[in-house]
Design a protein around this motif. Structure first.
Motif, PDB file in Angstrom:
ATOM      1  N   UNK A  98       3.773 -10.270 114.424  1.00 52.46           N
ATOM      2  CA  UNK A  98       4.716 -10.642 115.417  1.00 52.46           C
ATOM      3  C   UNK A  98       5.782  -9.624 115.671  1.00 52.46           C
ATOM      4  N   UNK A  99       5.923  -8.563 115.191  1.00 54.79           N
ATOM      5  CA  UNK A  99       6.752  -7.663 115.619  1.00 54.79           C
ATOM      6  C   UNK A  99       6.542  -7.232 117.229  1.00 54.79           C
ATOM      7  N   UNK A 100       5.160  -7.692 117.499  1.00 52.61           N
ATOM      8  CA  UNK A 100       4.647  -7.055 118.854  1.00 52.61           C
ATOM      9  C   UNK A 100       4.290  -8.314 119.724  1.00 52.61           C
ATOM     10  N   UNK A 101       4.951  -9.590 119.434  1.00 53.80           N
ATOM     11  CA  UNK A 101       4.532 -10.724 119.888  1.00 53.80           C
ATOM     12  C   UNK A 101       5.853 -11.165 120.907  1.00 53.80           C
ATOM     13  N   UNK A 102       5.518 -11.547 122.109  1.00 53.46           N
ATOM     14  CA  UNK A 102       6.597 -11.973 122.917  1.00 53.46           C
ATOM     15  C   UNK A 102       7.361 -13.401 122.472  1.00 53.46           C
ATOM     16  N   UNK A 103       6.654 -14.257 121.611  1.00 52.96           N
ATOM     17  CA  UNK A 103       7.277 -15.246 121.130  1.00 52.96           C
ATOM     18  C   UNK A 103       7.206 -15.318 119.546  1.00 52.96           C
ATOM     19  N   UNK A 104       7.734 -14.519 118.857  1.00 54.92           N
ATOM     20  CA  UNK A 104       7.727 -14.488 117.209  1.00 54.92           C
ATOM     21  C   UNK A 104       8.364 -15.818 116.586  1.00 54.92           C
ATOM     22  N   UNK A 105       7.830 -16.300 115.553  1.00 55.08           N
ATOM     23  CA  UNK A 105       8.252 -17.263 114.875  1.00 55.08           C
ATOM     24  C   UNK A 105       8.878 -17.368 113.475  1.00 55.08           C
ATOM     25  N   UNK A 106       9.765 -18.146 113.272  1.00 57.12           N
ATOM     26  CA  UNK A 106      10.453 -18.036 111.901  1.00 57.12           C
ATOM     27  C   UNK A 106       9.280 -18.023 110.923  1.00 57.12           C
ATOM     28  N   UNK A 107       9.896 -17.755 109.578  1.00 57.13           N
ATOM     29  CA  UNK A 107       9.032 -18.004 108.368  1.00 57.13           C
ATOM     30  C   UNK A 107       9.723 -17.041 107.155  1.00 57.13           C
ATOM     31  N   UNK A 108       8.900 -16.402 106.314  1.00 58.99           N
ATOM     32  CA  UNK A 108       9.636 -15.484 105.231  1.00 58.99           C
ATOM     33  C   UNK A 108       9.629 -14.207 105.804  1.00 58.99           C
ATOM     34  N   UNK A 109      10.942 -13.593 106.090  1.00 62.33           N
ATOM     35  CA  UNK A 109      10.842 -12.257 106.686  1.00 62.33           C
ATOM     36  C   UNK A 109      12.140 -11.540 105.941  1.00 62.33           C
ATOM     37  N   UNK A 110      11.549 -10.860 104.742  1.00 62.99           N
ATOM     38  CA  UNK A 110      12.419 -10.332 103.835  1.00 62.99           C
ATOM     39  C   UNK A 110      11.767  -8.948 103.350  1.00 62.99           C
ATOM     40  N   UNK A 111      12.702  -8.022 102.989  1.00 68.46           N
ATOM     41  CA  UNK A 111      12.133  -6.605 102.406  1.00 68.46           C
ATOM     42  C   UNK A 111      11.201  -7.086 101.404  1.00 68.46           C
ATOM     43  N   UNK A 112      10.492  -6.071 101.044  1.00 68.32           N
ATOM     44  CA  UNK A 112       9.312  -6.008  99.845  1.00 68.32           C
ATOM     45  C   UNK A 112       9.881  -6.386  98.535  1.00 68.32           C
ATOM     46  N   UNK A 113      11.508  -5.934  98.190  1.00 70.56           N
ATOM     47  CA  UNK A 113      11.812  -6.174  96.930  1.00 70.56           C
ATOM     48  C   UNK A 113      12.492  -7.584  96.858  1.00 70.56           C
ATOM     49  N   UNK A 114      12.556  -8.267  97.967  1.00 71.53           N
ATOM     50  CA  UNK A 114      13.044  -9.771  97.919  1.00 71.53           C
ATOM     51  C   UNK A 114      11.750 -10.859  98.096  1.00 71.53           C
ATOM     52  N   UNK A 115      10.662 -10.078  98.087  1.00 65.70           N
ATOM     53  CA  UNK A 115       9.420 -11.127  98.377  1.00 65.70           C
ATOM     54  C   UNK A 115       9.384 -12.148  97.379  1.00 65.70           C
ATOM     55  N   UNK A 116       9.304 -11.627  96.043  1.00 67.15           N
ATOM     56  CA  UNK A 116       8.992 -12.196  94.980  1.00 67.15           C
ATOM     57  C   UNK A 116       9.912 -13.480  94.451  1.00 67.15           C
ATOM     58  N   UNK A 117      11.139 -12.757  94.670  1.00 67.76           N
ATOM     59  CA  UNK A 117      12.394 -13.882  94.291  1.00 67.76           C
ATOM     60  C   UNK A 117      12.428 -14.931  95.362  1.00 67.76           C
ATOM     61  N   UNK A 118      11.670 -14.557  96.678  1.00 66.55           N
ATOM     62  CA  UNK A 118      11.744 -15.637  97.822  1.00 66.55           C
ATOM     63  C   UNK A 118      10.754 -16.627  97.421  1.00 66.55           C
ATOM     64  N   UNK A 119       9.611 -16.325  96.907  1.00 67.05           N
ATOM     65  CA  UNK A 119       8.557 -16.966  96.626  1.00 67.05           C
ATOM     66  C   UNK A 119       8.950 -18.058  95.157  1.00 67.05           C
ATOM     67  N   UNK A 120       9.784 -17.522  94.339  1.00 62.92           N
ATOM     68  CA  UNK A 120      10.515 -18.387  93.422  1.00 62.92           C
ATOM     69  C   UNK A 120      11.359 -19.572  93.843  1.00 62.92           C
ATOM     70  N   UNK A 121      12.261 -18.970  94.796  1.00 62.51           N
ATOM     71  CA  UNK A 121      13.015 -20.103  95.538  1.00 62.51           C
ATOM     72  C   UNK A 121      12.003 -20.860  96.356  1.00 62.51           C
TER      73      UNK A 121
END
Length: 243
Positions: free
Chosen positions: A20-43
């Motif tokens: 999606x970094x190369x897409x003309x129409x990127x979409x929303x979702x979970x876009x966080x640094x690697x250190x925030x990935x697991x806490x985001x899944x918990x949320x």
């Protein structure tokens, strides 16, 4: 669909979202640094559990968009986790810029804030954002307040929202994958030549994927250009496209 399956779909989509970094129409979702990935899944686990109790349906798309559909609702809500600029600081900077020709920003300026965002899947709607401290954990109050936002907005809508559809591959997806592959594999790869040809406005206006090649539709009288790829290169493209 159970919560563990939903989280697994988000994990699978994470691998594809690099495109999606190369897409003309990127979409929303979970876009966080690697250190925030697991806490985001918990949320998300806590949120999904609370939404399920309320009778909501939850849909995860191919690219990792998250849709919450309240019970008996004809409008879905898009949910995103990412970092947002401090909006109150933007307002103060905007006011300051009206008085000065330029300003000097320092490293002490507020950093982007981890944010939960919700938006109705309708035309012309805006995001409702809730800043969070990723290190403090989460409570049921967050899920309750998010559900209240959705309920309040539903009461103001007179017509159904947009349909949540299964993703169907299009030209933009193929182009984004090729550009991503060009960046990943470098100038010696066939993807690099393909990417360069696609980006030339004098060369192409559309692109098609066959079983063995990529066809770039050219303007008359130049005609079409066909780039033959190896099996492993076709497989790489197909890995990122919905079957």
């Amino acid at each position: 669909m159970n919560i563990q399956t939903l989280l697994s779909e988000i994990k699978q989509a994470k691998k594809r979202r690099v495109v999606l970094d190369y897409h003309c129409s990127p979409v929303s979702g979970v876009d966080v640094p690697i250190e925030d990935w697991q806490p985001s899944l918990v949320l998300l686990r806590s949120l999904f559990k609370a939404f399920k109790v309320k009778g909501c349906n939850i849909v995860i798309t191919w690219w990792g968009q998250i849709f919450i559909i309240p019970k008996n609702s004809h409008t879905a809500f898009e949910l995103a986790l990412n970092y947002q600029a401090a909006t109150e600081d933007i307002a103060s900077l905007d006011a300051l810029m009206r008085k000065k020709n330029f300003i000097k920003l320092r490293f002490s300026n507020p950093k982007p804030i981890y944010t939960l965002s919700i938006k109705a899947h309708r035309s012309g709607t805006k995001w409702y954002r809730t800043p969070l401290d990723i290190n403090k954990g989460f409570t049921d109050k967050l899920a309750a307040s998010s559900y209240e936002v959705m309920t309040a907005r539903l009461n103001s809508y007179q017509y159904p929202g947009l349909e949540v559809k299964n993703h169907v591959s299009d030209m933009d997806d193929i182009e984004a994958i090729i550009h991503y592959a060009a960046a990943k594999f470098g100038a010696n790869s066939p993807f690099y030549r393909l990417s360069k040809a696609i980006l030339s406005p004098l060369t192409s206006f559309s692109i098609e994927l066959t079983g063995t090649s990529v066809v770039i539709k050219g303007y008359y009288p130049r005609g079409d250009s066909e780039f033959y790829l190896k099996v492993k290169e076709i497989d790489f493209i197909m890995k990122y496209l919905p079957s």
